[in-house]
Each structure stands twice: as structure tokens, then as C-alpha cells.
Design a protein around this motif. Structure first.
Motif, PDB file in Angstrom:
ATOM      1  N   THR A 327       0.861  -1.260  -0.062  1.00 26.80           N
ATOM      2  CA  THR A 327      -0.083  -0.132  -0.045  1.00 26.80           C
ATOM      3  C   THR A 327       0.755   1.232  -0.094  1.00 26.80           C
ATOM      4  O   THR A 327       1.978   1.185   0.656  1.00 26.80           O
ATOM      5  N   ASP A 328       0.190   2.474  -0.627  1.00 28.67           N
ATOM      6  CA  ASP A 328       1.017   3.765  -0.719  1.00 28.67           C
ATOM      7  C   ASP A 328       0.923   4.104   0.652  1.00 28.67           C
ATOM      8  O   ASP A 328      -0.082   4.172   1.651  1.00 28.67           O
ATOM      9  N   VAL A 329       2.314   5.051   1.173  1.00 28.32           N
ATOM     10  CA  VAL A 329       2.420   5.292   2.681  1.00 28.32           C
ATOM     11  C   VAL A 329       1.040   6.176   3.090  1.00 28.32           C
ATOM     12  O   VAL A 329       0.700   5.758   4.173  1.00 28.32           O
ATOM     13  N   HIS A 330       0.373   7.105   2.338  1.00 26.69           N
ATOM     14  CA  HIS A 330      -0.582   7.886   2.685  1.00 26.69           C
ATOM     15  C   HIS A 330      -1.833   7.007   2.777  1.00 26.69           C
ATOM     16  O   HIS A 330      -2.749   7.491   3.574  1.00 26.69           O
ATOM     17  N   ARG A 331      -1.878   5.898   2.687  1.00 25.46           N
ATOM     18  CA  ARG A 331      -3.077   4.969   2.554  1.00 25.46           C
ATOM     19  C   ARG A 331      -2.863   3.544   3.694  1.00 25.46           C
ATOM     20  O   ARG A 331      -3.692   2.848   3.863  1.00 25.46           O
ATOM     21  N   PHE A 332      -1.756   3.873   4.715  1.00 23.70           N
ATOM     22  CA  PHE A 332      -1.608   2.927   5.657  1.00 23.70           C
ATOM     23  C   PHE A 332      -2.774   2.741   6.583  1.00 23.70           C
ATOM     24  O   PHE A 332      -2.970   1.608   6.902  1.00 23.70           O
ATOM     25  N   GLY A 333      -3.657   3.760   6.792  1.00 22.56           N
ATOM     26  CA  GLY A 333      -4.488   3.526   7.810  1.00 22.56           C
ATOM     27  C   GLY A 333      -5.568   2.857   7.250  1.00 22.56           C
ATOM     28  O   GLY A 333      -6.289   1.903   7.955  1.00 22.56           O
ATOM     29  N   LEU A 334      -5.836   3.329   5.963  1.00 24.14           N
ATOM     30  CA  LEU A 334      -7.029   2.242   4.978  1.00 24.14           C
ATOM     31  C   LEU A 334      -6.615   0.884   4.912  1.00 24.14           C
ATOM     32  O   LEU A 334      -7.435  -0.106   5.081  1.00 24.14           O
ATOM     33  N   ALA A 335      -5.371   0.608   4.877  1.00 18.69           N
ATOM     34  CA  ALA A 335      -4.639  -0.867   4.571  1.00 18.69           C
ATOM     35  C   ALA A 335      -4.737  -1.487   6.130  1.00 18.69           C
ATOM     36  O   ALA A 335      -5.328  -2.742   6.061  1.00 18.69           O
ATOM     37  N   THR A 336      -4.388  -0.859   7.045  1.00 19.90           N
ATOM     38  CA  THR A 336      -4.658  -1.632   8.472  1.00 19.90           C
ATOM     39  C   THR A 336      -5.961  -1.914   8.760  1.00 19.90           C
ATOM     40  O   THR A 336      -6.265  -2.997   9.180  1.00 19.90           O
ATOM     41  N   SER A 337      -7.066  -0.903   8.260  1.00 24.49           N
ATOM     42  CA  SER A 337      -8.366  -1.048   8.879  1.00 24.49           C
ATOM     43  C   SER A 337      -9.049  -2.311   7.947  1.00 24.49           C
ATOM     44  O   SER A 337      -9.869  -2.918   8.431  1.00 24.49           O
ATOM     45  N   THR A 338      -8.656  -2.161   6.599  1.00 20.20           N
ATOM     46  CA  THR A 338      -8.975  -3.071   5.657  1.00 20.20           C
ATOM     47  C   THR A 338      -8.752  -4.717   6.068  1.00 20.20           C
ATOM     48  O   THR A 338      -9.599  -5.744   6.058  1.00 20.20           O
TER      49      THR A 338
END
Length: 395
Positions: A327-338
């Protein structure tokens, strides 16, 4: 050659907060149904809902947190989760009926989902790129320890006079402790990451789910589904096969094996890639489940606990690391929640689904079927991620 620093102040404090949140979660999971029955004379099914509605709240919290982190910052999201958790912890003292208790449990689940997603995102951001597997492995041990200690403390406090008062008081104290630690420690959390407006996914789904993390998260869902029966039915299964005493040590053996192995598997993943850990994890988990399904002696049940811990336990940290790395760095939060949304869905849907099958087949055939599900994950993992894993080793 000097390694990039792993054990920073931020890493230790965020891991400690994750430990305390998970501990409070499991402390209440094993006691709140009894509270509902004792205080409000709730039926067994309603008491079960009081316990499980927390999971629904957690899923809601994780779904929203991934988006919130991208809009504000991971630090503000963490504060939001911890403050909501503290307020709901205090609210237990004012629960006057079962409906209000259900609302408290739902809101506290949302709080844990928000805070848990924030802590996971922070860890993903502050870890050195070359040591992400090792770091996430250590970080996830905080939750493993909490799953063993939380139920123990909860059951112990229930035996005391005014036991539920002690339980709720402990939750409030630990919640306030988390707040004080963050304030006094002055930890340096990552600043909000600027998004590339051109590349940013603007679809509705893309605002709440990270598509790049979905493939490995789907595998985690299946693995979580396979394990959920063990977690939920082990007490009944142990009674059926007359291994109740051995079953009392099952999760202790499970936790010890994970604690001893995960630091090594994390380092191995960083150096050699995820495949060298993932494929053996599937195989060992399947063997452990097969032994579990046919256990007739204490040593078989405890051997199954060790193998399930080695296989299932280590795949979890590998999968979480992969979800972040793709995942791109700025979407780490979305990756973690997903990742956690899919994983929690597997754990949550499993017992409910398998509960319909068990009365018709018994426990052993259900666990044998789970061996087949785990085996199917091997080619599926290859297709969804494994064949491209070498591309991530240098990332």
C-alpha cells in the motif's frame, strides 16, 4: 552494518497502549455476559448479544477509522478512540437496563476499532522499511499477551465481592493511564501525509477500503474463519472428548509458541520475503487442525495448540505486514483497517455459521472441514500474492 532502530519510545508506548486496549477488551468479553445475566436477568441469547455486539462496533470503528486517519491525522484518530473508550468505560457504572448496556458495548467496540486501527497505522509508519516484518511481529505480541492475561484477570476479579465493580474500575483506571502516558511521554507521532490528488482513489469504496490490501486480507478472512471454531467451541469439544483439563492449557501453549517464534519469523520475512513464512504457516496450521480434530489424548490436544500457534499465529503478522507493504504510505490507515475488518469478519462469522452445522455433524467433522479450507488457502495465496512476493522484499 548498523540496523535502523526498532525499539523507539514511540514503538514501546504504542505497543503498550495496544496491549492495554486488547487486555480490557478480552477482560470484558469473558465477564460481561455474566454481568448481564446477574444484574438484568438477561436470557442466554441476550447475554451473548451483549458480549458479541462489541465485535460489530469494532468493525464499524475500523471502517470509519481508516477514512478518518486520511482526513485528519493518526494522532487525532488515536485520541478520538481512547477518549471514547474512557467515556464508555465510565458509563458501565450507570448502566440501568439491558438496552443501555448494549449501547455502551456497541460504542466501546467502535472505540476499540478506532484506537486499534490508529495504533496499527502508527506502527506501520514509524517502523524502518527494512524491519517492518520483525517490528509488526513484536508489536502483535502485545495483543497475544493481552488475550492470555485479560481473561485470567477478568475471571479472578469476578470471584471477588463486588467483582463487576472492580472490573469496571480497572477499565477506567487503565483508560486514564493510557491518556496520561500519551500526554506525559510527548511521543512524536507521524504528521499527516499529503495525498496526491491525481493518484488518490476517489471511488466510494476506495474511501473506506484499500483495494491493494484486499487480496491478502481475504486470505486472512479465510484463515480467521478456520480458527474461529477452535476459539469458540474448544470448551464444548473438550467436554465431548473428555480432555477438559488439557484444554485449560491450550491457549497458554498457543501463546508461548507464538511469543517464542514470532521474532524469528518476522526477521526471516524481512530478509527472504513473506513466502518463506506463509507457505510453512499454512501447512503447519493445517496439520495442527488435523491433529486437533482427531485428538484422543492430552498430548495430542497440546501438540495441536503448539502447531496452530506456530502456523495460524505467525501467518497473522505476515499478512498484516503484507497489507501495509503493498500500500502507498498515505493509505496505511486504510490498509490497516481493511486487514482487520476482513480478519475480524472471519472470526465473527465463523462461530455463527459453524454453529448451524455442528448439531448435525458433531465437532470433529467441522474441524476436518477446516483443514480443507486451510489447504485451499495455499493455491489462493499464490494466485493473490505469493507469485509476486519477490517484488516486495526490497521495499
Amino acid at each position: 552494518m548498523n540496523k535502523e532502530k526498532l525499539w523507539t519510545k514511540e514503538f514501546l508506548i504504542i505497543s503498550a497502549i495496544n496491549f492495554l486496549l486488547t487486555l480490557m477488551f478480552f477482560l470484558l468479553m469473558v465477564t460481561i455476559a455474566s454481568f448481564a445475566k446477574t444484574e438484568f436477568h438477561a436470557s442466554t441469547s441476550t447475554a451473548g448479544l451483549v458480549s458479541s455486539i462489541f465485535i460489530i462496533g469494532s468493525l464499524i470503528g475500523r471502517l470509519g477509522a481508516g477514512r478518518v486517519i486520511g482526513d485528519i491525522s493518526v494522532k487525532k484518530t488515536l485520541w478520538m478512540g481512547i477518549l471514547l473508550f474512557t467515556v464508555t468505560s465510565v458509563s458501565y457504572f450507570f448502566a440501568y437496563n439491558i438496552a443501555f448496556l448494549l449501547i455502551i458495548r456497541l460504542l466501546q467496540g467502535i472505540a476499540v476499532g478506532i484506537a486499534g486501527t490508529a495504533t496499527g497505522t502508527i506502527i506501520a509508519q514509524i517502523l524502518p522499511a527494512a524491519r517492518k516484518g520483525e517490528g509488526i511481529g513484536y508489536y502483535s505480541l502485545s495483543a497475544i499477551l493481552a488475550t492470555a492475561i485479560g481473561p485470567f484477570i477478568g475471571i479472578f476479579l469476578m470471584k471477588l465481592e463486588e467483582g463487576f465493580t472492580w472490573i469496571f474500575t480497572l477499565n477506567v483506571v487503565l483508560s486514564i493511564f493510557c491518556i496520561i502516558v500519551i500526554i506525559l511521554a510527548k511521543i512524536d507521532l507521524p504528521a499527516p501525509i499529503k495525498k496526491d490528488s491525481v493518484q488518490e482513489n476517489t471511488s466510494i469504496i476506495g474511501k473506506f477500503i484499500e483495494p491493494k490490501a484486499l487480496p491478502i486480507s481475504f486470505i486472512a478472512l479465510l484463515i480467521g474463519f478456520s480458527y474461529s471454531g477452535v476459539m469458540s467451541f474448544i470448551t464444548f469439544y473438550a467436554e465431548e472428548i473428555n480432555l477438559v483439563e488439557a484444554a485449560s492449557y491450550f491457549f497458554l501453549v498457543y501463546a508461548i509458541v507464538i511469543i517464542c517464534s514470532r521474532p524469528y519469523t518476522g526477521k526471516l520475512m524481512d530478509v527472504r520475503g513473506a513466502n518463506i513464512v506463509a507457505y510453512p504457516s499454512f501447512i503447519v496450521f493445517a496439520i495442527g487442525m488435523a491433529i486437533f480434530s482427531q485428538a484422543t489424548a492430552s498430548w495430542m490436544l497440546l501438540l495441536a495448540a503448539a502447531l496452530i500457534g506456530l502456523g495460524y499465529g505467525n501467518f497473522n503478522s505476515v499478512a498484516q505486514t503484507i497489507a501495509v507493504k503493498v500500500t502507498d504510505v498515505h493509505r496505511f490507515g486504510l490498509a490497516t483497517s481493511t486487514y482487520f475488518i476482513m480478519f475480524d469478519l472471519g472470526l465473527g462469522v465463523g462461530p455463527y455459521t459453524l454453529g448451524f452445522v455442528v448439531p448435525h455433524t458433531g465437532y470433529r467433522p467441522v474441524f476436518v472441514a477446516m483443514v480443507a479450507v486451510i489447504a485451499c488457502c495455499i493455491p489462493l495465496y499464490y494466485l493473490l500474492h505469493g507469485r509476486r512476493d519477490k517484488e516486495l522484499i526490497k521495499i
